[in-house]
Design a protein around this motif. Structure first.
Motif, PDB file in Angstrom:
ATOM      1  N   GLU A  40     -69.637 -20.216  72.288  1.00  0.00           N
ATOM      2  CA  GLU A  40     -68.919 -21.411  72.726  1.00  0.00           C
ATOM      3  C   GLU A  40     -69.679 -22.194  73.791  1.00  0.00           C
ATOM      4  O   GLU A  40     -69.553 -23.413  73.882  1.00  0.00           O
ATOM      5  CB  GLU A  40     -67.540 -21.011  73.254  1.00  0.00           C
ATOM      6  CG  GLU A  40     -66.611 -20.448  72.183  1.00  0.00           C
ATOM      7  CD  GLU A  40     -65.263 -20.037  72.745  1.00  0.00           C
ATOM      8  OE1 GLU A  40     -65.123 -20.019  73.989  1.00  0.00           O
ATOM      9  OE2 GLU A  40     -64.360 -19.729  71.954  1.00  0.00           O
ATOM     10  N   LYS A  41     -70.487 -21.513  74.589  1.00  0.00           N
ATOM     11  CA  LYS A  41     -71.201 -22.203  75.667  1.00  0.00           C
ATOM     12  C   LYS A  41     -72.317 -23.099  75.146  1.00  0.00           C
ATOM     13  O   LYS A  41     -72.831 -23.948  75.878  1.00  0.00           O
ATOM     14  CB  LYS A  41     -71.782 -21.191  76.654  1.00  0.00           C
ATOM     15  CG  LYS A  41     -72.899 -20.326  76.105  1.00  0.00           C
ATOM     16  CD  LYS A  41     -73.445 -19.363  77.149  1.00  0.00           C
ATOM     17  CE  LYS A  41     -74.544 -18.468  76.590  1.00  0.00           C
ATOM     18  NZ  LYS A  41     -75.721 -19.219  76.124  1.00  0.00           N
ATOM     19  N   ASP A  42     -72.700 -22.928  73.871  1.00  0.00           N
ATOM     20  CA  ASP A  42     -73.796 -23.708  73.299  1.00  0.00           C
ATOM     21  C   ASP A  42     -73.312 -24.925  72.529  1.00  0.00           C
ATOM     22  O   ASP A  42     -74.106 -25.598  71.881  1.00  0.00           O
ATOM     23  CB  ASP A  42     -74.635 -22.830  72.356  1.00  0.00           C
ATOM     24  CG  ASP A  42     -75.412 -21.749  73.092  1.00  0.00           C
ATOM     25  OD1 ASP A  42     -75.822 -21.997  74.240  1.00  0.00           O
ATOM     26  OD2 ASP A  42     -75.586 -20.655  72.519  1.00  0.00           O
ATOM     27  N   ARG A  43     -72.017 -25.226  72.593  1.00  0.00           N
ATOM     28  CA  ARG A  43     -71.458 -26.303  71.774  1.00  0.00           C
ATOM     29  C   ARG A  43     -70.620 -27.248  72.620  1.00  0.00           C
ATOM     30  O   ARG A  43     -69.979 -26.839  73.573  1.00  0.00           O
ATOM     31  CB  ARG A  43     -70.597 -25.714  70.651  1.00  0.00           C
ATOM     32  CG  ARG A  43     -70.154 -26.718  69.609  1.00  0.00           C
ATOM     33  CD  ARG A  43     -69.003 -26.172  68.773  1.00  0.00           C
ATOM     34  NE  ARG A  43     -69.381 -25.096  67.896  1.00  0.00           N
ATOM     35  CZ  ARG A  43     -69.717 -25.245  66.616  1.00  0.00           C
ATOM     36  NH1 ARG A  43     -69.730 -26.447  66.084  1.00  0.00           N
ATOM     37  NH2 ARG A  43     -70.016 -24.194  65.868  1.00  0.00           N
ATOM     38  N   CYS A  44     -70.602 -28.523  72.213  1.00  0.00           N
ATOM     39  CA  CYS A  44     -69.858 -29.542  72.969  1.00  0.00           C
ATOM     40  C   CYS A  44     -69.175 -30.529  72.033  1.00  0.00           C
ATOM     41  O   CYS A  44     -69.846 -31.254  71.305  1.00  0.00           O
ATOM     42  CB  CYS A  44     -70.814 -30.273  73.905  1.00  0.00           C
ATOM     43  SG  CYS A  44     -70.083 -31.632  74.822  1.00  0.00           S
ATOM     44  N   SER A  45     -67.848 -30.542  72.016  1.00  0.00           N
ATOM     45  CA  SER A  45     -67.007 -31.640  71.494  1.00  0.00           C
ATOM     46  C   SER A  45     -67.098 -31.932  70.000  1.00  0.00           C
ATOM     47  O   SER A  45     -66.335 -32.752  69.498  1.00  0.00           O
ATOM     48  CB  SER A  45     -67.311 -32.946  72.243  1.00  0.00           C
ATOM     49  OG  SER A  45     -67.112 -32.781  73.617  1.00  0.00           O
ATOM     50  N   VAL A  46     -68.051 -31.334  69.300  1.00  0.00           N
ATOM     51  CA  VAL A  46     -68.278 -31.657  67.891  1.00  0.00           C
ATOM     52  C   VAL A  46     -68.304 -30.379  67.076  1.00  0.00           C
ATOM     53  O   VAL A  46     -68.908 -29.388  67.480  1.00  0.00           O
ATOM     54  CB  VAL A  46     -69.612 -32.412  67.700  1.00  0.00           C
ATOM     55  CG1 VAL A  46     -69.873 -32.694  66.221  1.00  0.00           C
ATOM     56  CG2 VAL A  46     -69.625 -33.712  68.494  1.00  0.00           C
ATOM     57  N   VAL A  47     -67.665 -30.412  65.904  1.00  0.00           N
ATOM     58  CA  VAL A  47     -67.739 -29.281  64.976  1.00  0.00           C
ATOM     59  C   VAL A  47     -67.729 -29.822  63.553  1.00  0.00           C
ATOM     60  O   VAL A  47     -66.997 -30.763  63.236  1.00  0.00           O
ATOM     61  CB  VAL A  47     -66.581 -28.283  65.199  1.00  0.00           C
ATOM     62  CG1 VAL A  47     -65.241 -28.935  65.012  1.00  0.00           C
ATOM     63  CG2 VAL A  47     -66.720 -27.084  64.282  1.00  0.00           C
ATOM     64  N   CYS A  48     -68.588 -29.265  62.704  1.00  0.00           N
ATOM     65  CA  CYS A  48     -68.569 -29.656  61.299  1.00  0.00           C
ATOM     66  C   CYS A  48     -68.244 -28.438  60.449  1.00  0.00           C
ATOM     67  O   CYS A  48     -68.554 -27.296  60.816  1.00  0.00           O
ATOM     68  CB  CYS A  48     -69.876 -30.312  60.878  1.00  0.00           C
ATOM     69  SG  CYS A  48     -71.319 -29.234  60.852  1.00  0.00           S
ATOM     70  N   LEU A  49     -67.616 -28.711  59.309  1.00  0.00           N
ATOM     71  CA  LEU A  49     -67.154 -27.618  58.463  1.00  0.00           C
ATOM     72  C   LEU A  49     -67.077 -28.086  57.021  1.00  0.00           C
ATOM     73  O   LEU A  49     -67.178 -29.280  56.711  1.00  0.00           O
ATOM     74  CB  LEU A  49     -65.787 -27.113  58.939  1.00  0.00           C
ATOM     75  CG  LEU A  49     -64.645 -28.130  59.039  1.00  0.00           C
ATOM     76  CD1 LEU A  49     -63.996 -28.428  57.693  1.00  0.00           C
ATOM     77  CD2 LEU A  49     -63.588 -27.636  60.006  1.00  0.00           C
TER      78      LEU A  49
END
Length: 379
Positions: free
Chosen positions: A300-309
């Motif tokens: 989780e610490k490597d990600r910001c505000s965006v997610v694709c699936l």
């Protein structure tokens, strides 16, 4: 409409942004820097104050080296094409937007070499690969700060240190991070920073910024009226006039002014924490459905505000269409102007559905989106 497409353009804006734009259009929308009457002078004051706000937000010393452009693409083209010359070498990564990749590819025609570092399938860069790619003629390293596809956060402080050690200019594309993550240009050894006004900075479309560190000189990409040195047929050589020919987008800059003031009043960390809670909730809930495949960093610490699936056996465009037409949820499917990033995570042939969260989204909207995905996956 539940708006989860903030990586494209944030919506809604703070009310003060709309107010500032309309106040400008109604009361002082003249031609700043040219005319000398009261309206023009008021416009010039707003522009300079906005330069100061931008400089303060990124811990940057010289407001006059804050260049206003039309968007981040315009800023990146000016930075890349204006800095590199025949015989130079530039390094970038496979997670970049086409606003970086296309200008670099274009410069092949004048003999500018490039190396594209392949990131792993989470979008993470190996700094050893970066170090090994440096050559004697490497003049520029360009990276995103946050991937517009996976939300992967790049280690810009560590990359900046590598650039400083090797006397290489560092350009950061902050399109997905400006206004959401704290960016200190001095601490991170950033020489040039490009960003749009209409995303995390909460301003309107049609205005972008490029911050030029001291000692960085670019070849301007256009010439014309600046309101300065008008008796000469040559372009001024001082900032910001050298790079800002033509009438500025005063209403856009006035809106950006209000957007940045809103960010400063709330605090960048507060905005980040809000969006991070929504992101974590979304990922945790979506992960419970074994028909949903989530891409990007596992940590989780490597990600910001965006997610694709993707939903297994469902076309990304069809999923996005159903989210919009049936549930009233706005997202973005496809390749997101980042074909190499999709190739990196294994989705170039199928694309993906991107969800991106903003400061005005709520927990209830996230849970509704999860409900919609679960229902679509069972159809």
């Amino acid at each position: 409409m539940i708006y989860l497409d903030n990586a494209a353009t944030t919506y809604p804006k703070p009310k003060t942004v709309y107010k500032n734009i309309m106040d400008c259009m109604t009361n002082y929308c003249a031609n700043p820097g040219r005319s000398s009457h009261t309206m023009a002078i008021e416009g010039a004051k707003v522009i300079y104050e906005t330069r100061e706000l931008v400089a303060k937000l990124f811990n940057f010393d010289d407001p006059l080296r804050v260049i206003f452009t039309s968007n981040a693409t315009d800023s990146l083209n000016l930075a890349i094409k204006g800095y590199l010359k025949t015989g130079d070498h530039v390094i970038t990564t496979s997670m970049e937007h086409n606003s970086v990749l296309r200008p670099i590819h274009h410069l092949e025609a004048i003999g500018v070499e490039h190396t594209i570092i392949n990131c792993n399938d989470e979008g993470l860069i190996n700094l050893n690969d970066l170090q090994k790619s440096i050559k004697a003629n490497t003049k520029l390293i360009v990276t995103t700060h946050v991937s517009n596809l996976t939300g992967t956060i790049f280690p810009i402080k560590e990359i900046g240190a590598i650039c400083r050690k090797n006397n290489i200019c560092y350009l950061v594309d902050a399109s997905q991070s400006a206004g959401v993550l704290d960016i200190d240009m001095k601490e991170c050894n950033i020489d040039m920073l490009a960003a749009p006004g209409h995303k995390g900075l909460l301003g309107p479309q049609g205005v972008g910024i490029l911050l030029l560190g001291n000692g960085i000189e670019l070849q301007e990409l256009k010439e014309g009226g600046t309101g300065s040195e008008s008796s000469k047929l040559t372009q001024p050589i001082f900032c910001p006039d050298k790079y800002e020919s033509g009438t500025p987008n005063l209403p856009g800059i006035a809106g950006l002014n209000a957007g940045i003031k809103y960010i400063m009043s709330k605090g960048v960390n507060s905005i980040y924490n809000h969006e991070k809670k929504l992101l974590d909730l979304f990922i945790n809930e979506a992960s419970k459905n074994d028909k949903i495949q989530i891409y990007g960093p596992k940590s989780e610490k490597d990600r910001c505000s965006v997610v694709c699936l993707n939903i297994i056996d469902k076309d990304s465009s069809e999923v996005a269409y159903n989210l919009d037409s049936i549930y009233g949820i706005a997202v973005r499917p496809g390749l997101h102007c980042a074909p190499l990033a999709h190739k990196t995570i294994g989705t170039k042939k199928i694309g993906a559905v991107r969800f991106s969260f903003g400061p005005f989204n709520k927990k209830e909207e996230i849970m509704y989106a999860i409900k919609a995905l679960n229902e679509i996956s069972n159809k």
